[in-house]
Motif scaffolding. Structure first.
Motif, short mmCIF file in Angstrom:
data_model
loop_
_atom_site.label_atom_id
_atom_site.label_comp_id
_atom_site.label_asym_id
_atom_site.label_seq_id
_atom_site.Cartn_x
_atom_site.Cartn_y
_atom_site.Cartn_z
N THR A 220 0.80 -1.28 -0.07
CA THR A 220 0.14 -0.03 0.17
C THR A 220 0.77 1.23 0.07
N ASP A 221 0.35 2.44 -0.17
CA ASP A 221 1.02 3.73 -0.16
C ASP A 221 0.09 4.34 0.90
N PRO A 222 1.10 5.23 1.75
CA PRO A 222 0.14 5.48 3.00
C PRO A 222 -0.48 6.95 2.55
N SER A 223 -0.12 7.47 1.35
CA SER A 223 -1.09 8.78 0.98
C SER A 223 -2.16 8.59 0.23
N MET A 270 5.94 4.02 0.35
CA MET A 270 5.16 2.82 0.13
C MET A 270 5.57 1.81 1.24
N CYS A 271 4.69 0.84 1.62
CA CYS A 271 5.00 0.06 2.77
C CYS A 271 4.02 -1.15 2.83
N GLN A 272 4.32 -2.22 3.72
CA GLN A 272 3.60 -3.20 3.82
C GLN A 272 2.26 -2.85 4.55
N TYR A 273 1.12 -3.70 4.32
CA TYR A 273 -0.12 -3.51 4.99
C TYR A 273 0.05 -3.40 6.50
N GLY A 275 2.28 -1.85 7.85
CA GLY A 275 2.86 -0.25 8.24
C GLY A 275 4.56 -0.47 8.31
N SER A 276 4.94 -1.66 8.12
CA SER A 276 6.59 -2.01 7.91
C SER A 276 7.09 -1.49 6.63
N GLU A 277 8.64 -1.69 6.57
CA GLU A 277 9.19 -1.29 5.26
C GLU A 277 8.82 -1.98 4.00
N MET A 278 8.62 -1.57 2.93
CA MET A 278 8.54 -2.21 1.74
C MET A 278 9.57 -3.11 1.60
N GLN A 279 9.12 -4.37 1.27
CA GLN A 279 10.40 -5.22 1.06
C GLN A 279 9.97 -5.61 -0.62
N MET A 280 11.08 -5.12 -1.37
CA MET A 280 10.92 -5.41 -2.90
C MET A 280 11.58 -6.86 -3.04
N PRO A 281 10.98 -7.50 -4.00
CA PRO A 281 11.82 -8.71 -4.46
C PRO A 281 12.65 -8.62 -5.33
N ARG A 282 13.54 -9.56 -5.49
CA ARG A 282 14.72 -9.65 -6.34
C ARG A 282 14.51 -10.51 -7.52
N TRP A 283 13.97 -10.06 -8.54
CA TRP A 283 13.78 -10.73 -9.80
C TRP A 283 14.89 -11.19 -10.35
N PRO A 284 14.78 -12.49 -10.82
CA PRO A 284 15.90 -13.14 -11.72
C PRO A 284 16.43 -12.14 -12.96
N GLY A 285 17.77 -11.88 -12.94
CA GLY A 285 18.19 -10.94 -13.98
C GLY A 285 18.66 -9.57 -13.28
N MET A 286 17.90 -9.36 -12.02
CA MET A 286 18.53 -8.07 -11.39
C MET A 286 19.64 -7.96 -10.70
N PRO A 287 20.38 -7.07 -10.96
CA PRO A 287 22.14 -6.93 -10.37
C PRO A 287 21.90 -7.51 -9.01
N GLN A 288 22.92 -8.21 -8.45
CA GLN A 288 23.00 -8.80 -7.26
C GLN A 288 24.16 -7.91 -6.44
N SER A 300 11.93 3.52 -1.73
CA SER A 300 10.44 3.66 -1.60
C SER A 300 10.17 3.64 -0.19
N ASN A 301 11.16 3.33 0.80
CA ASN A 301 10.81 3.31 2.20
C ASN A 301 11.28 4.75 2.85
N ASN A 302 11.27 5.86 1.79
CA ASN A 302 11.77 7.24 2.15
C ASN A 302 10.51 8.16 2.38
N PHE A 303 10.60 9.04 2.95
CA PHE A 303 9.44 10.21 2.80
C PHE A 303 9.70 10.99 1.32
N ARG A 304 8.91 10.87 0.67
CA ARG A 304 9.15 11.83 -0.58
C ARG A 304 7.84 12.13 -1.36
N TYR A 305 7.80 12.23 -2.58
CA TYR A 305 6.88 12.94 -3.30
C TYR A 305 5.21 12.54 -2.67
N ASP A 306 4.87 11.04 -2.99
CA ASP A 306 3.70 10.71 -2.50
C ASP A 306 3.38 11.19 -1.00
#
Length: 441
Positions: A220-223, A270-273, A275-288, A300-306
């Motif tokens: 979800t998005d708190p805004s 953005m965050c989890q339902y 209220g905790s920090e957003m956990q982004m998946p690391r899809w195959p092919g994304m740099p490790q 996305s775990n920062n306070f910014r535009y939304d």
């Protein structure tokens, strides 16, 4: 005499019934005539001035454009409708709705009733998927239009709102090929195979999704949390779901307690339902990460535009419902205390929730610039929170908004759209002109 009597009757018949809101500008020493003139000026900046973001098309349509991104978004279209109904600008409201319905709203298929979140200004869709806050505003603005103008002036506003409300109920669907994903997240939805669930409101938590399908309905998005809007739906949508909308309002309030930092009041983009920090998946092919390399923090775990919108959304619930007033007053003073500590005329527009500054690669760019600024959009929403506050600092924030100039920065960056709309909403709040519109008797 008879003519005067008829005019008086007509005026009475069109008088709008509002819930009363405070004029904080007047309370803080500004003259009523000054406030009215300033509000009109700010409205004209958005809708009629040289830097306007509203454009008419032919005899019956119009759109609001995110100028710097060369598109029209459900965010801006629905904001424009909400502003128009508050100001009694029926022609603007109807034009925006007709454009939204013709070009943005899906009339059939898996996404029926939902709106494509971004279109070119000629109506061509940049994406098919929805951003959930657009639907939230469309529904509420349409209900207010029904309350203000009735449903017999060419558009059945109540029926249009009820259609969207019916379409956003949970359903199973088979994903179609995606056309232009949501910025930064378009590829994630494509990773999911087989039947999927689509819903604007998560059926388990009763919280609004970031997007109603794909990866976006996992968080979800708190805004997007505006409990006051659900209260409006419960009172006047007449869709048979009043109890559900009251639960959604309460769940959103509880969520905001968890999603805002206990010291700074800041929240993640953005965050989890929970209220905790957003956990982004690391899809195959994304740099490790390389051995020994510090993992990049998810911006996305920062306070910014939304995130800027959250103080104003909480203010709206404080004004319209008062259901969580004690916590909201504490929140308002907490977040103003943080920005006061940064300097009323100096605070920047992106932080980590603990109040520390983001590293350069965490800063979300806008208009081709990756830079921290003292943005008038955030100046506006923090000032709006003064409605909830009792401390003397709140006047400094209100004065800062009153005196702020919406003009290009030295490097040429200028956001007529997002900054302009948030500035207008803040002036509406602080002048007592952002109100529940009650049905005519």
């Amino acid at each position: 005499m008879r003519k005067l009597f008829i005019i008086t009757i007509l005026m009475a018949a069109t008088t709008v019934v509002y819930a009363k809101c405070r004029n904080v500008f007047v309370e803080m020493g500004y003259q009523p005539a000054q406030v009215d003139a300033k509000l009109k000026e700010v409205f004209n900046d958005v809708f009629r001035g040289p830097n306007k973001v509203y454009f008419e098309v032919g005899d019956s349509m119009g759109y609001v454009s995110d100028i710097k991104n060369h598109d029209a978004r459900t965010e801006g279209m629905s904001y424009g409708m909400m502003i128009a109904v508050q100001f009694g600008e029926k022609d603007i409201f109807d034009r925006l709705w007709r454009w939204s319905k013709k070009y943005m709203q899906h009339q059939s298929g898996n996404r029926e009733g939902y709106f494509a979140w971004s279109c070119k200004t000629d109506g061509t869709r940049n994406a098919d998927g929805a951003a959930s806050d657009g639907e939230l505003y469309f529904i509420t603005a349409l209900i207010f239009a029904s309350n203000r103008w009735g449903d017999n002036t060419g558009i059945n506003y109540k029926a249009e709102a009820q259609h969207i409300l019916n379409c956003i109920q949970p359903k199973e669907y088979t994903p179609e090929p995606r056309k232009g994903g949501f910025p930064g997240f378009g590829g994630f939805g494509a990773q999911q195979q087989g039947p999927q669930k689509m819903y604007l409101i998560d059926p388990e938590t009763k919280l609004i999704t970031f997007t109603p399908d794909g990866f976006g309905n996992r968080y979800t998005d708190p805004s997007y949390h505006i409990p006051a809007f659900y209260e409006v739906w419960a009172k006047w949508a007449d869709d048979g779901r009043a109890d559900l909308w009251k639960v959604c309002a309460q769940k959103s309030r509880e969520f905001l307690h968890k999603a805002t930092h206990p010291v700074t009041g800041l929240n993640a983009d953005m965050c989890q339902y929970d209220g905790s920090e957003m956990q982004m998946p690391r899809w195959p092919g994304m740099p490790q990460p390389k051995p020994g390399e510090k993992p990049r923090r998810n911006g996305s775990n920062n306070f910014r535009y939304d995130s800027w919108r959250v103080p104003m959304n909480i203010t709206l619930d404080y004004e319209w419902s008062g259901a969580d007033a004690e916590w909201q007053r504490g929140y308002g003073e907490r977040i103003q205390n943080f920005f006061y500590s940064q300097g009323v005329d100096k605070f920047v527009d992106q932080y980590r929730p603990d109040g520390s500054l983001p590293e350069e690669n965490e800063i979300l760019q806008a208009g081709g610039f990756r830079k921290l600024r003292h943005s008038i959009g955030l100046v506006s929403t923090v000032a709006a929170a003064s409605i909830m506050c009792k401390h003397a600092k709140s006047k400094e924030f209100v004065d800062a908004l009153w005196n702020a100039k919406h003009e290009p920065f030295e490097d040429g960056y200028f956001d007529a759209y997002y900054d302009g709309l948030l500035r207008l909403f803040a002036f509406m709040h602080l002048s007592g002109n952002y109100r529940e519109i009650i049905p005519q008797k």
